[in-house]
Scaffold this motif. Structure first.
Motif, PDB file in Angstrom:
ATOM      1  N   VAL A 140     -15.543  21.791   3.426  1.00  0.00           N
ATOM      2  CA  VAL A 140     -14.488  22.764   3.700  1.00  0.00           C
ATOM      3  C   VAL A 140     -13.777  22.433   5.017  1.00  0.00           C
ATOM      4  O   VAL A 140     -12.594  22.723   5.192  1.00  0.00           O
ATOM      5  CB  VAL A 140     -15.063  24.196   3.728  1.00  0.00           C
ATOM      6  N   GLN A 141     -14.467  21.789   5.924  1.00  0.00           N
ATOM      7  CA  GLN A 141     -13.866  21.422   7.209  1.00  0.00           C
ATOM      8  C   GLN A 141     -12.698  20.451   7.028  1.00  0.00           C
ATOM      9  O   GLN A 141     -11.856  20.314   7.916  1.00  0.00           O
ATOM     10  CB  GLN A 141     -14.912  20.796   8.126  1.00  0.00           C
ATOM     11  N   TYR A 142     -12.646  19.757   5.877  1.00  0.00           N
ATOM     12  CA  TYR A 142     -11.580  18.783   5.634  1.00  0.00           C
ATOM     13  C   TYR A 142     -10.405  19.372   4.866  1.00  0.00           C
ATOM     14  O   TYR A 142      -9.439  18.662   4.565  1.00  0.00           O
ATOM     15  CB  TYR A 142     -12.128  17.577   4.859  1.00  0.00           C
ATOM     16  N   LYS A 143     -10.486  20.646   4.516  1.00  0.00           N
ATOM     17  CA  LYS A 143      -9.441  21.275   3.707  1.00  0.00           C
ATOM     18  C   LYS A 143      -8.040  21.083   4.283  1.00  0.00           C
ATOM     19  O   LYS A 143      -7.088  20.796   3.530  1.00  0.00           O
ATOM     20  CB  LYS A 143      -9.751  22.769   3.545  1.00  0.00           C
ATOM     21  N   PRO A 144      -7.820  21.198   5.600  1.00  0.00           N
ATOM     22  CA  PRO A 144      -6.467  21.011   6.139  1.00  0.00           C
ATOM     23  C   PRO A 144      -5.900  19.612   5.929  1.00  0.00           C
ATOM     24  O   PRO A 144      -4.694  19.407   6.067  1.00  0.00           O
ATOM     25  CB  PRO A 144      -6.642  21.312   7.637  1.00  0.00           C
ATOM     26  N   ALA A 145      -6.755  18.640   5.597  1.00  0.00           N
ATOM     27  CA  ALA A 145      -6.287  17.261   5.456  1.00  0.00           C
ATOM     28  C   ALA A 145      -6.080  16.834   4.004  1.00  0.00           C
ATOM     29  O   ALA A 145      -5.634  15.715   3.744  1.00  0.00           O
ATOM     30  CB  ALA A 145      -7.272  16.306   6.126  1.00  0.00           C
ATOM     31  N   LEU A 146      -6.406  17.719   3.015  1.00  0.00           N
ATOM     32  CA  LEU A 146      -6.273  17.343   1.615  1.00  0.00           C
ATOM     33  C   LEU A 146      -4.838  16.978   1.268  1.00  0.00           C
ATOM     34  O   LEU A 146      -3.896  17.669   1.651  1.00  0.00           O
ATOM     35  CB  LEU A 146      -6.761  18.470   0.709  1.00  0.00           C
ATOM     36  N   PHE A 147      -4.682  15.874   0.529  1.00  0.00           N
ATOM     37  CA  PHE A 147      -3.397  15.355   0.057  1.00  0.00           C
ATOM     38  C   PHE A 147      -2.496  14.863   1.181  1.00  0.00           C
ATOM     39  O   PHE A 147      -1.301  14.666   0.975  1.00  0.00           O
ATOM     40  CB  PHE A 147      -2.657  16.411  -0.789  1.00  0.00           C
ATOM     41  N   LEU A 148      -3.041  14.662   2.351  1.00  0.00           N
ATOM     42  CA  LEU A 148      -2.257  14.159   3.474  1.00  0.00           C
ATOM     43  C   LEU A 148      -2.749  12.776   3.879  1.00  0.00           C
ATOM     44  O   LEU A 148      -3.913  12.436   3.694  1.00  0.00           O
ATOM     45  CB  LEU A 148      -2.381  15.099   4.678  1.00  0.00           C
ATOM     46  N   LYS A 149      -1.857  11.988   4.446  1.00  0.00           N
ATOM     47  CA  LYS A 149      -2.277  10.745   5.072  1.00  0.00           C
ATOM     48  C   LYS A 149      -3.184  11.092   6.247  1.00  0.00           C
ATOM     49  O   LYS A 149      -2.891  12.012   7.013  1.00  0.00           O
ATOM     50  CB  LYS A 149      -1.070   9.948   5.554  1.00  0.00           C
ATOM     51  N   CYS A 150      -4.267  10.358   6.380  1.00  0.00           N
ATOM     52  CA  CYS A 150      -5.222  10.675   7.435  1.00  0.00           C
ATOM     53  C   CYS A 150      -6.037   9.438   7.785  1.00  0.00           C
ATOM     54  O   CYS A 150      -6.003   8.424   7.075  1.00  0.00           O
ATOM     55  CB  CYS A 150      -6.152  11.809   7.007  1.00  0.00           C
ATOM     56  N   VAL A 151      -6.766   9.529   8.860  1.00  0.00           N
ATOM     57  CA  VAL A 151      -7.704   8.486   9.261  1.00  0.00           C
ATOM     58  C   VAL A 151      -9.117   9.031   9.076  1.00  0.00           C
ATOM     59  O   VAL A 151      -9.444  10.114   9.589  1.00  0.00           O
ATOM     60  CB  VAL A 151      -7.480   8.056  10.725  1.00  0.00           C
ATOM     61  N   VAL A 152      -9.917   8.293   8.333  1.00  0.00           N
ATOM     62  CA  VAL A 152     -11.312   8.666   8.096  1.00  0.00           C
ATOM     63  C   VAL A 152     -12.203   7.727   8.902  1.00  0.00           C
ATOM     64  O   VAL A 152     -12.092   6.499   8.784  1.00  0.00           O
ATOM     65  CB  VAL A 152     -11.662   8.591   6.603  1.00  0.00           C
ATOM     66  N   GLU A 153     -13.067   8.306   9.720  1.00  0.00           N
ATOM     67  CA  GLU A 153     -14.018   7.532  10.505  1.00  0.00           C
ATOM     68  C   GLU A 153     -15.433   7.849  10.018  1.00  0.00           C
ATOM     69  O   GLU A 153     -15.781   9.011   9.792  1.00  0.00           O
ATOM     70  CB  GLU A 153     -13.896   7.890  11.988  1.00  0.00           C
ATOM     71  N   GLY A 154     -16.239   6.814   9.878  1.00  0.00           N
ATOM     72  CA  GLY A 154     -17.605   7.034   9.418  1.00  0.00           C
ATOM     73  C   GLY A 154     -18.358   5.734   9.222  1.00  0.00           C
ATOM     74  O   GLY A 154     -17.992   4.698   9.761  1.00  0.00           O
ATOM     75  N   THR A 155     -19.410   5.817   8.392  1.00  0.00           N
ATOM     76  CA  THR A 155     -20.289   4.680   8.155  1.00  0.00           C
ATOM     77  C   THR A 155     -20.347   4.377   6.664  1.00  0.00           C
ATOM     78  O   THR A 155     -20.462   5.297   5.846  1.00  0.00           O
ATOM     79  CB  THR A 155     -21.708   4.983   8.668  1.00  0.00           C
ATOM     80  N   ILE A 156     -20.282   3.110   6.309  1.00  0.00           N
ATOM     81  CA  ILE A 156     -20.325   2.685   4.915  1.00  0.00           C
ATOM     82  C   ILE A 156     -21.772   2.691   4.407  1.00  0.00           C
ATOM     83  O   ILE A 156     -22.691   2.244   5.097  1.00  0.00           O
ATOM     84  CB  ILE A 156     -19.746   1.272   4.749  1.00  0.00           C
ATOM     85  N   THR A 157     -21.966   3.223   3.191  1.00  0.00           N
ATOM     86  CA  THR A 157     -23.249   3.073   2.504  1.00  0.00           C
ATOM     87  C   THR A 157     -22.978   2.485   1.131  1.00  0.00           C
ATOM     88  O   THR A 157     -22.011   2.846   0.457  1.00  0.00           O
ATOM     89  CB  THR A 157     -24.007   4.402   2.380  1.00  0.00           C
ATOM     90  N   ARG A 158     -23.807   1.549   0.737  1.00  0.00           N
ATOM     91  CA  ARG A 158     -23.727   0.966  -0.609  1.00  0.00           C
ATOM     92  C   ARG A 158     -25.058   1.115  -1.351  1.00  0.00           C
ATOM     93  O   ARG A 158     -25.335   0.378  -2.293  1.00  0.00           O
ATOM     94  CB  ARG A 158     -23.340  -0.511  -0.528  1.00  0.00           C
TER      95      ARG A 158
END
Length: 316
Positions: A267-285
């Protein structure tokens, strides 16, 4: 770490002339066990997104007679020591979230039951995706959803399972069903009071599970430069949100990647839905396979920064 008493929670079984005396060829056995492991892990993740980041084992034993792989779960083993392979710290973190104090047997049984629901749905509709959701019916206070087939007949499965199934890859059961032949039938069983509830896949039904019409990129190793454990900062667009799995989709270079919050709710990401954005995090495979890198990376998200403003629709 002490192991609790283990009990049978479900099974995968092959019957027929090509599975007599509990013997099948090694390639078929390997495919079946890998496919079962992948499917259970997928539905474990639907119960809690924490399973996507944890390294754990799913214990099975091979039975005699027909070729049977029996799934084992702990009777008194809560998720703080799930299965055989959790690090203690990771297990404690998992127990703080939505799984709570369920035993590993309860978790595995629920995932096996969801696999059965998927099989029943595919057998009924002769489709492995894109089911008719316009002419549905409801039962038991909307706990069961009825999906129609081409004749207007409905099959009822738990709505919770249907939400998970709707997110599943078309090929999720291909490994276990490709072992089915004219002389070999597949059964999936889940332990219930007084015995096992079973669902079968016959040779005539095998084609429904073949994974045809899948996206071409599902066969490719997508974005090999995004390696497991790598920290990333990617620009794209958030496309959807699913509270039940606590995940969001991230459109990146023409593909949709699954994103799981490092902490808290989507829910914290709701303001960013359908918008261009930068996602920061860690990759898991390692979301479904324990020792083999997934073809499509998942992002454990630390931060999302919108690059534009717009009115948002409520997807939750």
């Amino acid at each position: 770490m002490e192991l609790a008493q283990m009990e049978e929670v479900g099974f995968l079984k092959y019957d027929g002339e090509d599975a007599t005396k509990g013997v099948i060829d090694a390639a078929s056995a390997g495919s079946a066990l890998i496919g079962l492991d992948e499917a259970i892990r997928f539905f474990n993740e639907r119960q809690s997104s924490e399973f996507a980041r944890l390294d754990y084992q799913i214990p099975v034993k091979i039975g005699e007679g027909s070729w049977v792989a029996v799934v084992l779960g702990g009777v008194g083993l809560v998720t703080t020591a799930f299965a055989l392979g959790y690090a203690k710290k990771a297990g404690e973190k998992l127990a703080e979230n939505d799984i709570g104090e369920k035993t590993s047997g309860e978790i595995l049984k629920k995932s096996m039951s969801a696999i059965q629901s998927l099989i029943r749905l595919i057998k009924h509709t002769k489709q492995n995706k894109d089911w008719d959701t316009k002419n549905i019916q409801w039962k038991n206070g909307n706990e069961l959803i009825g999906i129609p087939n081409s004749r207007g007949e409905h099959v009822f499965i738990p709505f919770e399972h249907f939400k998970w199934i709707s997110e599943a890859p078309r090929k999720i059961l291909v490994r276990v069903t490709e072992v089915v032949s004219t002389k070999r039938i597949l059964s999936i069983g889940v332990k219930e009071d007084g015995g096992f509830d079973e669902v079968q896949i016959t040779p005539d039904e095998k084609l429904f599970f073949s994974g045809t019409d899948i996206e071409p990129d599902e066969e490719d190793f997508l974005f090999p430069e995004l390696e497991h454990g790598q920290r990333v900062k990617l620009e794209g667009k958030l496309t959807r949100g699913n509270e039940s799995s606590n995940s969001v989709g991230f459109e990146y270079q023409g593909h949709i990647l699954n994103c799981i919050p490092d902490e808290g709710s989507i829910v914290q990401y709701k303001p960013a839905l359908f918008l261009k954005c930068v996602v920061e995090g860690t990759i898991t495979r390692l979301t479904r396979k324990r020792n083999v890198a997934e073809r499509r990376p998942t992002i454990i998200v630390k931060r999302v920064t919108p690059l534009e403003n717009d009115e948002q629709h409520n997807l939750f």
